[in-house]
Design a protein around this motif. Structure first.
Motif, PDB file in Angstrom:
ATOM      1  N   PHE A 131      -6.104  -4.247  12.571  1.00  0.00           N
ATOM      2  CA  PHE A 131      -5.777  -4.092  11.150  1.00  0.00           C
ATOM      3  C   PHE A 131      -5.408  -2.653  10.774  1.00  0.00           C
ATOM      4  O   PHE A 131      -5.507  -2.264   9.611  1.00  0.00           O
ATOM      5  CB  PHE A 131      -6.960  -4.557  10.283  1.00  0.00           C
ATOM      6  N   HIS A 132      -4.949  -1.870  11.735  1.00  0.00           N
ATOM      7  CA  HIS A 132      -4.614  -0.468  11.486  1.00  0.00           C
ATOM      8  C   HIS A 132      -3.612  -0.322  10.325  1.00  0.00           C
ATOM      9  O   HIS A 132      -3.858   0.429   9.375  1.00  0.00           O
ATOM     10  CB  HIS A 132      -4.032   0.168  12.754  1.00  0.00           C
ATOM     11  N   GLN A 133      -2.499  -1.027  10.403  1.00  0.00           N
ATOM     12  CA  GLN A 133      -1.452  -0.884   9.384  1.00  0.00           C
ATOM     13  C   GLN A 133      -1.926  -1.383   8.018  1.00  0.00           C
ATOM     14  O   GLN A 133      -1.598  -0.801   6.980  1.00  0.00           O
ATOM     15  CB  GLN A 133      -0.177  -1.615   9.805  1.00  0.00           C
ATOM     16  N   GLU A 134      -2.739  -2.435   8.010  1.00  0.00           N
ATOM     17  CA  GLU A 134      -3.248  -2.965   6.743  1.00  0.00           C
ATOM     18  C   GLU A 134      -4.144  -1.946   6.044  1.00  0.00           C
ATOM     19  O   GLU A 134      -4.065  -1.783   4.816  1.00  0.00           O
ATOM     20  CB  GLU A 134      -4.016  -4.270   6.976  1.00  0.00           C
ATOM     21  N   VAL A 135      -4.993  -1.257   6.804  1.00  0.00           N
ATOM     22  CA  VAL A 135      -5.869  -0.237   6.216  1.00  0.00           C
ATOM     23  C   VAL A 135      -5.039   0.950   5.744  1.00  0.00           C
ATOM     24  O   VAL A 135      -5.263   1.489   4.659  1.00  0.00           O
ATOM     25  CB  VAL A 135      -6.967   0.200   7.207  1.00  0.00           C
ATOM     26  N   LYS A 136      -4.073   1.341   6.531  1.00  0.00           N
ATOM     27  CA  LYS A 136      -3.174   2.439   6.138  1.00  0.00           C
ATOM     28  C   LYS A 136      -2.477   2.100   4.819  1.00  0.00           C
ATOM     29  O   LYS A 136      -2.451   2.916   3.891  1.00  0.00           O
ATOM     30  CB  LYS A 136      -2.161   2.690   7.261  1.00  0.00           C
ATOM     31  N   ASN A 137      -1.940   0.893   4.718  1.00  0.00           N
ATOM     32  CA  ASN A 137      -1.278   0.462   3.478  1.00  0.00           C
ATOM     33  C   ASN A 137      -2.249   0.428   2.303  1.00  0.00           C
ATOM     34  O   ASN A 137      -1.902   0.805   1.183  1.00  0.00           O
ATOM     35  CB  ASN A 137      -0.631  -0.913   3.665  1.00  0.00           C
ATOM     36  N   ALA A 138      -3.482  -0.031   2.557  1.00  0.00           N
ATOM     37  CA  ALA A 138      -4.499  -0.102   1.498  1.00  0.00           C
ATOM     38  C   ALA A 138      -4.838   1.294   0.983  1.00  0.00           C
ATOM     39  O   ALA A 138      -4.999   1.499  -0.228  1.00  0.00           O
ATOM     40  CB  ALA A 138      -5.748  -0.808   2.009  1.00  0.00           C
ATOM     41  N   LEU A 139      -4.963   2.265   1.882  1.00  0.00           N
ATOM     42  CA  LEU A 139      -5.253   3.640   1.466  1.00  0.00           C
ATOM     43  C   LEU A 139      -4.114   4.205   0.622  1.00  0.00           C
ATOM     44  O   LEU A 139      -4.351   4.861  -0.398  1.00  0.00           O
ATOM     45  CB  LEU A 139      -5.503   4.532   2.684  1.00  0.00           C
ATOM     46  N   ILE A 140      -2.890   3.935   1.024  1.00  0.00           N
ATOM     47  CA  ILE A 140      -1.731   4.407   0.257  1.00  0.00           C
ATOM     48  C   ILE A 140      -1.733   3.782  -1.141  1.00  0.00           C
ATOM     49  O   ILE A 140      -1.542   4.473  -2.138  1.00  0.00           O
ATOM     50  CB  ILE A 140      -0.414   4.108   1.018  1.00  0.00           C
ATOM     51  N   LYS A 141      -2.003   2.478  -1.219  1.00  0.00           N
ATOM     52  CA  LYS A 141      -2.088   1.799  -2.519  1.00  0.00           C
ATOM     53  C   LYS A 141      -3.193   2.396  -3.385  1.00  0.00           C
ATOM     54  O   LYS A 141      -3.109   2.377  -4.610  1.00  0.00           O
ATOM     55  CB  LYS A 141      -2.371   0.298  -2.341  1.00  0.00           C
ATOM     56  N   ASP A 142      -4.247   2.904  -2.734  1.00  0.00           N
ATOM     57  CA  ASP A 142      -5.391   3.478  -3.442  1.00  0.00           C
ATOM     58  C   ASP A 142      -5.155   4.939  -3.841  1.00  0.00           C
ATOM     59  O   ASP A 142      -6.054   5.594  -4.351  1.00  0.00           O
ATOM     60  CB  ASP A 142      -6.639   3.356  -2.550  1.00  0.00           C
TER      61      ASP A 142
END
Length: 139
Positions: A7-18
């Motif tokens: 889930f590396h990319q999903e967490v990266k995307n979530a941090l950017i959204k945050d």
């Protein structure tokens, strides 16, 4: 470079959204003759008059086919080692362990897991991989 978590990319995307800016992917730290790669480095401007807040994030996927306790042992060991190295190399950066919300709501609610998280002062990011969002920060 070691393999990325599922889930590396999903967490990266979530941090950017945050509201986080990804500054390192991965974040490399060297201390005491050992080279370490933490999954992500990020920073966020807290306010116009304040310094940037910097974090490092070690991502764990806890996939159903794997042993939760084995993954937890690995994650906890990595967290403790990475935190010690960060304190020497980048003391202003705070380390977080990112875990999926389903794992947090089940395995991380067990008495043993809670004891180990509390005893080792593990800071958590709980993420939803399907929606690519951070659901909770645990300090």
């Amino acid at each position: 470079m070691s393999a990325r978590d599922f889930f590396h990319q999903e967490v990266k995307n979530a941090l950017i959204k945050d509201g986080w800016s990804i500054t390192h992917d991965p974040l490399s730290v060297s201390f005491g003759g050992v080279d370490i790669s933490i999954d992500l480095g990020a920073e966020q401007l807290i306010g116009a008059q304040k310094d940037n807040q910097k974090i490092a994030v070690e991502i764990k996927s806890f996939l159903p086919k794997s042993s939760a306790i084995s993954e937890f042992h690995t994650a906890l060991g990595q967290f403790i080692n990475y935190r010690a190295a960060l304190r020497q190399d980048e003391p202003e950066r705070i380390l977080y362990l990112a875990v999926p919300v389903n794992t947090y709501n089940s395995f991380f609610q067990l008495e043993f897991t809670q004891l180990m998280v509390n005893e080792n002062q593990v800071k958590l990011i709980i993420y939803n991989p399907e929606k690519e969002v951070i659901t909770e920060w645990k300090n």
